[in-house]
Motif scaffolding. Structure first.
Motif, short mmCIF file in Angstrom:
data_model
loop_
_atom_site.label_atom_id
_atom_site.label_comp_id
_atom_site.label_asym_id
_atom_site.label_seq_id
_atom_site.Cartn_x
_atom_site.Cartn_y
_atom_site.Cartn_z
N MET A 23 0.83 -1.21 0.00
CA MET A 23 0.00 0.00 0.00
C MET A 23 0.87 1.25 0.00
O MET A 23 0.57 2.22 -0.72
CB MET A 23 -0.94 -0.01 1.20
CG MET A 23 -2.04 0.99 1.12
SD MET A 23 -3.10 0.81 -0.35
CE MET A 23 -3.65 -0.87 -0.20
N ALA A 26 2.14 1.77 -3.46
CA ALA A 26 1.08 2.29 -4.34
C ALA A 26 0.85 3.78 -4.08
O ALA A 26 0.69 4.57 -5.02
CB ALA A 26 -0.22 1.50 -4.14
N ILE A 27 0.84 4.16 -2.81
CA ILE A 27 0.63 5.57 -2.46
C ILE A 27 1.80 6.41 -2.96
O ILE A 27 1.60 7.48 -3.54
CB ILE A 27 0.42 5.73 -0.94
CG1 ILE A 27 -0.95 5.15 -0.55
CG2 ILE A 27 0.51 7.20 -0.53
CD1 ILE A 27 -1.17 5.02 0.94
N ARG A 30 1.66 7.01 -6.63
CA ARG A 30 0.62 7.96 -6.99
C ARG A 30 1.00 9.40 -6.62
O ARG A 30 0.57 10.35 -7.26
CB ARG A 30 -0.68 7.57 -6.28
CG ARG A 30 -1.91 8.07 -6.96
CD ARG A 30 -3.16 7.50 -6.35
NE ARG A 30 -3.28 6.05 -6.38
CZ ARG A 30 -3.49 5.32 -7.47
NH1 ARG A 30 -3.58 5.89 -8.63
NH2 ARG A 30 -3.62 4.01 -7.40
N LEU A 66 -8.53 7.40 -5.61
CA LEU A 66 -7.78 6.18 -5.32
C LEU A 66 -6.76 6.42 -4.21
O LEU A 66 -6.58 5.57 -3.33
CB LEU A 66 -7.09 5.66 -6.59
CG LEU A 66 -8.03 5.05 -7.62
CD1 LEU A 66 -7.28 4.80 -8.92
CD2 LEU A 66 -8.65 3.77 -7.11
N HIS A 69 -8.60 6.48 -0.94
CA HIS A 69 -8.99 5.11 -0.59
C HIS A 69 -7.78 4.33 -0.07
O HIS A 69 -7.88 3.63 0.96
CB HIS A 69 -9.60 4.42 -1.81
CG HIS A 69 -10.01 3.01 -1.57
ND1 HIS A 69 -11.08 2.67 -0.78
CD2 HIS A 69 -9.48 1.84 -2.02
CE1 HIS A 69 -11.19 1.35 -0.74
NE2 HIS A 69 -10.23 0.83 -1.48
N GLU A 70 -6.65 4.45 -0.75
CA GLU A 70 -5.45 3.75 -0.32
C GLU A 70 -4.97 4.25 1.05
O GLU A 70 -4.50 3.47 1.87
CB GLU A 70 -4.35 3.91 -1.37
CG GLU A 70 -4.65 3.12 -2.63
CD GLU A 70 -3.82 3.54 -3.82
OE1 GLU A 70 -3.19 4.62 -3.78
OE2 GLU A 70 -3.81 2.78 -4.80
N SER A 71 -5.11 5.54 1.30
CA SER A 71 -4.73 6.09 2.61
C SER A 71 -5.61 5.52 3.72
O SER A 71 -5.12 5.20 4.81
CB SER A 71 -4.84 7.61 2.60
OG SER A 71 -3.89 8.16 1.73
#
Length: 132
Positions: A23, A26-27, A30, A66, A69-71
């Motif tokens: 995660m 991914a963050i 982004r 997104l 949501h990931e946070s």
């Protein structure tokens, strides 16, 4: 006696730590700069010289959604790791009863038993509702 076995605690701990690493990656992907030194989440990241402005705005909006949501998922993972380390993992945050191991394996960040989650969804008018 802890609400879950030590073997399951180790298994879920490893999974949560791996999920946390994934995660965070991914963050960072982004929010860090890309080849143009603009993060994917920045307002104009998806705009080129001939791009359609509404399409670029939509892509930026999607990236923001997104990332948010990931946070939230990262916060859920961190909370689950905290409960795991503190010894409260596997106990329903609402009723205090043990959460079935199968539910914890399926969703390691879960905080409530099935009965309490169903009650929460009824109260908040969320969830899938009756099926045919």
């Amino acid at each position: 006696m802890p609400p879950i076995s030590s073997e399951l605690q180790d298994q879920i701990g490893k999974r949560l730590r791996k999920d946390r690493e994934d995660m965070l990656a991914a963050i960072h992907a982004r929010t860090d700069g890309d080849t143009d030194d603009r993060p994917a989440i920045s307002p104009m990241a998806h705009m080129g010289s001939n791009d359609d402005a509404p399409a670029g705005e939509m892509l930026s909006h999607n990236e923001e959604h997104l990332a948010e949501h990931e946070s939230h998922l990262l916060a859920d993972i961190d909370a689950a790791l905290g409960r795991l380390e503190a010894g409260g993992y596997g106990i329903c945050a609402r009723c205090g009863m043990a959460i079935p191991e199968a539910r914890l394996v399926a969703t390691p960040t879960v905080q409530t038993c099935i009965g309490c989650q169903e009650e929460i969804e009824r109260e908040q008018h969320t969830g899938r509702g009756p099926s045919m």
